[in-house]
Write a protein that holds these residues in place. Sequence first.
Motif, PDB file in Angstrom:
ATOM      1  N   TRP A   1      13.251   4.444   9.555  1.00 56.70           N
ATOM      2  CA  TRP A   1      12.900   5.120   8.622  1.00 56.70           C
ATOM      3  C   TRP A   1      12.294   6.664   9.083  1.00 56.70           C
ATOM      4  N   THR A   2      12.575   7.441   8.040  1.00 53.20           N
ATOM      5  CA  THR A   2      12.187   9.133   8.493  1.00 53.20           C
ATOM      6  C   THR A   2      10.970   9.372   8.721  1.00 53.20           C
ATOM      7  N   GLY A   3       9.907   8.382   8.455  1.00 53.93           N
ATOM      8  CA  GLY A   3       8.545   8.887   8.813  1.00 53.93           C
ATOM      9  C   GLY A   3       7.640   7.967   8.099  1.00 53.93           C
ATOM     10  N   PRO A   4       6.336   8.433   8.166  1.00 54.10           N
ATOM     11  CA  PRO A   4       5.423   7.595   7.281  1.00 54.10           C
ATOM     12  C   PRO A   4       5.140   7.670   5.977  1.00 54.10           C
ATOM     13  N   SER A   5       5.917   8.671   5.323  1.00 57.11           N
ATOM     14  CA  SER A   5       5.874   9.009   3.894  1.00 57.11           C
ATOM     15  C   SER A   5       7.511   8.932   3.453  1.00 57.11           C
ATOM     16  N   GLY A   6       8.294   8.497   4.341  1.00 59.18           N
ATOM     17  CA  GLY A   6       9.657   8.264   4.043  1.00 59.18           C
ATOM     18  C   GLY A   6       9.661   7.327   2.785  1.00 59.18           C
ATOM     19  N   PRO A   7      10.682   7.834   1.993  1.00 60.55           N
ATOM     20  CA  PRO A   7      10.871   6.846   0.637  1.00 60.55           C
ATOM     21  C   PRO A   7      11.465   5.375   0.661  1.00 60.55           C
ATOM     22  N   LYS A   8      12.115   4.989   1.688  1.00 56.62           N
ATOM     23  CA  LYS A   8      12.418   3.471   1.987  1.00 56.62           C
ATOM     24  C   LYS A   8      11.419   2.619   2.774  1.00 56.62           C
TER      25      LYS A   8
ATOM     26  N   THR B   1       0.859  -1.003  -0.068  1.00 52.63           N
ATOM     27  CA  THR B   1       0.088  -0.048   0.007  1.00 52.63           C
ATOM     28  C   THR B   1       0.978   1.551   0.083  1.00 52.63           C
ATOM     29  N   GLU B   2       0.271   2.197  -0.579  1.00 47.61           N
ATOM     30  CA  GLU B   2       1.035   3.627  -0.665  1.00 47.61           C
ATOM     31  C   GLU B   2       0.316   4.573  -0.405  1.00 47.61           C
ATOM     32  N   ASP B   3      -1.009   4.214   0.309  1.00 47.36           N
ATOM     33  CA  ASP B   3      -1.982   5.009   0.805  1.00 47.36           C
ATOM     34  C   ASP B   3      -1.352   5.708   1.969  1.00 47.36           C
ATOM     35  N   VAL B   4      -1.280   7.227   1.966  1.00 41.32           N
ATOM     36  CA  VAL B   4      -0.768   7.804   3.015  1.00 41.32           C
ATOM     37  C   VAL B   4      -1.440   7.585   4.654  1.00 41.32           C
ATOM     38  N   ASP B   5      -2.714   7.636   4.428  1.00 43.88           N
ATOM     39  CA  ASP B   5      -3.504   7.687   5.739  1.00 43.88           C
ATOM     40  C   ASP B   5      -3.210   6.011   6.318  1.00 43.88           C
ATOM     41  N   GLU B   6      -3.066   5.054   5.365  1.00 41.40           N
ATOM     42  CA  GLU B   6      -2.529   3.660   6.015  1.00 41.40           C
ATOM     43  C   GLU B   6      -1.265   3.692   6.358  1.00 41.40           C
ATOM     44  N   ARG B   7      -0.360   4.405   6.071  1.00 43.18           N
ATOM     45  CA  ARG B   7       0.958   4.408   6.141  1.00 43.18           C
ATOM     46  C   ARG B   7       1.183   5.174   7.560  1.00 43.18           C
ATOM     47  N   ARG B   8       0.344   6.268   7.810  1.00 41.32           N
ATOM     48  CA  ARG B   8       0.372   6.990   8.976  1.00 41.32           C
ATOM     49  C   ARG B   8      -0.230   5.889  10.172  1.00 41.32           C
ATOM     50  N   HIS B   9      -1.405   5.142   9.877  1.00 39.73           N
ATOM     51  CA  HIS B   9      -2.032   4.305  10.835  1.00 39.73           C
ATOM     52  C   HIS B   9      -1.055   3.440  11.307  1.00 39.73           C
ATOM     53  N   VAL B  10      -0.057   2.565  10.190  1.00 44.69           N
ATOM     54  CA  VAL B  10       0.810   1.610  10.578  1.00 44.69           C
ATOM     55  C   VAL B  10       1.884   2.302  11.419  1.00 44.69           C
ATOM     56  N   TRP B  11       2.459   3.311  10.999  1.00 47.18           N
ATOM     57  CA  TRP B  11       3.571   4.056  11.892  1.00 47.18           C
ATOM     58  C   TRP B  11       2.914   4.242  13.437  1.00 47.18           C
ATOM     59  N   GLU B  12       1.867   4.693  13.843  1.00 47.74           N
ATOM     60  CA  GLU B  12       1.111   5.043  14.823  1.00 47.74           C
ATOM     61  C   GLU B  12       1.087   3.698  15.690  1.00 47.74           C
ATOM     62  N   LEU B  13       0.468   2.624  14.951  1.00 47.30           N
ATOM     63  CA  LEU B  13       0.143   1.261  15.536  1.00 47.30           C
ATOM     64  C   LEU B  13       1.652   0.566  15.883  1.00 47.30           C
ATOM     65  N   TYR B  14       2.416   0.726  15.127  1.00 48.58           N
ATOM     66  CA  TYR B  14       4.028   0.248  15.725  1.00 48.58           C
ATOM     67  C   TYR B  14       4.405   1.008  17.058  1.00 48.58           C
TER      68      TYR B  14
ATOM     69  N   GLY C   1       0.807  -6.216  21.941  1.00 54.42           N
ATOM     70  CA  GLY C   1       2.125  -5.891  22.675  1.00 54.42           C
ATOM     71  C   GLY C   1       3.298  -5.526  21.585  1.00 54.42           C
ATOM     72  N   ALA C   2       3.019  -5.975  20.440  1.00 56.41           N
ATOM     73  CA  ALA C   2       4.198  -6.043  19.547  1.00 56.41           C
ATOM     74  C   ALA C   2       4.353  -4.583  18.888  1.00 56.41           C
ATOM     75  N   GLY C   3       5.585  -4.282  18.270  1.00 57.29           N
ATOM     76  CA  GLY C   3       5.664  -2.856  17.672  1.00 57.29           C
ATOM     77  C   GLY C   3       7.048  -2.503  18.314  1.00 57.29           C
ATOM     78  N   TYR C   4       7.344  -1.370  17.512  1.00 55.51           N
ATOM     79  CA  TYR C   4       8.730  -0.636  18.092  1.00 55.51           C
ATOM     80  C   TYR C   4       8.764   0.718  17.438  1.00 55.51           C
ATOM     81  N   ASP C   5       9.715   1.650  17.611  1.00 61.69           N
ATOM     82  CA  ASP C   5       9.874   2.767  17.092  1.00 61.69           C
ATOM     83  C   ASP C   5      10.366   2.812  15.589  1.00 61.69           C
ATOM     84  N   LEU C   6       9.683   2.943  14.504  1.00 63.84           N
ATOM     85  CA  LEU C   6       9.875   2.959  13.367  1.00 63.84           C
ATOM     86  C   LEU C   6      10.880   3.738  12.846  1.00 63.84           C
ATOM     87  N   GLY C   7      10.782   4.985  13.599  1.00 69.34           N
ATOM     88  CA  GLY C   7      11.703   5.906  13.318  1.00 69.34           C
ATOM     89  C   GLY C   7      13.190   5.624  13.330  1.00 69.34           C
ATOM     90  N   ARG C   8      13.653   4.480  13.868  1.00 68.06           N
ATOM     91  CA  ARG C   8      14.787   3.938  14.248  1.00 68.06           C
ATOM     92  C   ARG C   8      15.409   3.293  12.923  1.00 68.06           C
TER      93      ARG C   8
END
Length: 169
Positions: A132-139, A103-116, A123-130
Amino acid sequence: MSLTAPADPKGATTDFADIQAEFDATVGDVVYATMTTVDQKGRPRARVLIPVWERPDGDPSGWLATYRTPVKEAHLANNPHTTFSYWSPRQNQVAIDAVGSWTEDVDERRHVWELYRAGSPQGAGYDLGRFWTGPSGPKLRVLRLAPWRIQVIRGHDLRSRIWRARASA
């Protein structure tokens, strides 16, 4: 000796609530899952990742924040079916058969970022910022996971419970 599973195995359900507590306990205990995909010749490839699972409408759905590697990309383009396997030393197991779609949907990517960030219901998850640069980050790539079958096995009695999505039951 037959190697095929019975059409209606004992313990099968289409109501995820029937297995939710055991699912949550095992996934929350193990956190890391082995994801298996297959190549064009039917050969499996496994890797260990941390997907997150939720139940927005009562049925399970999952997300995987990941890199879109050439192998993963090719496997899923050829066959979007994947399996996630959790195992604990107490012999508790969860196997999730799902269909994956990018998915490239921006809202879904933000939702996943927050869920992690907040941690899934298990209880699974971690700080994706470790990574990637953010929900819309290129990688950062997000894989939507639509389970169609989940099996939970509890080690203390080896009882197997199976959930199937209503459409695939």
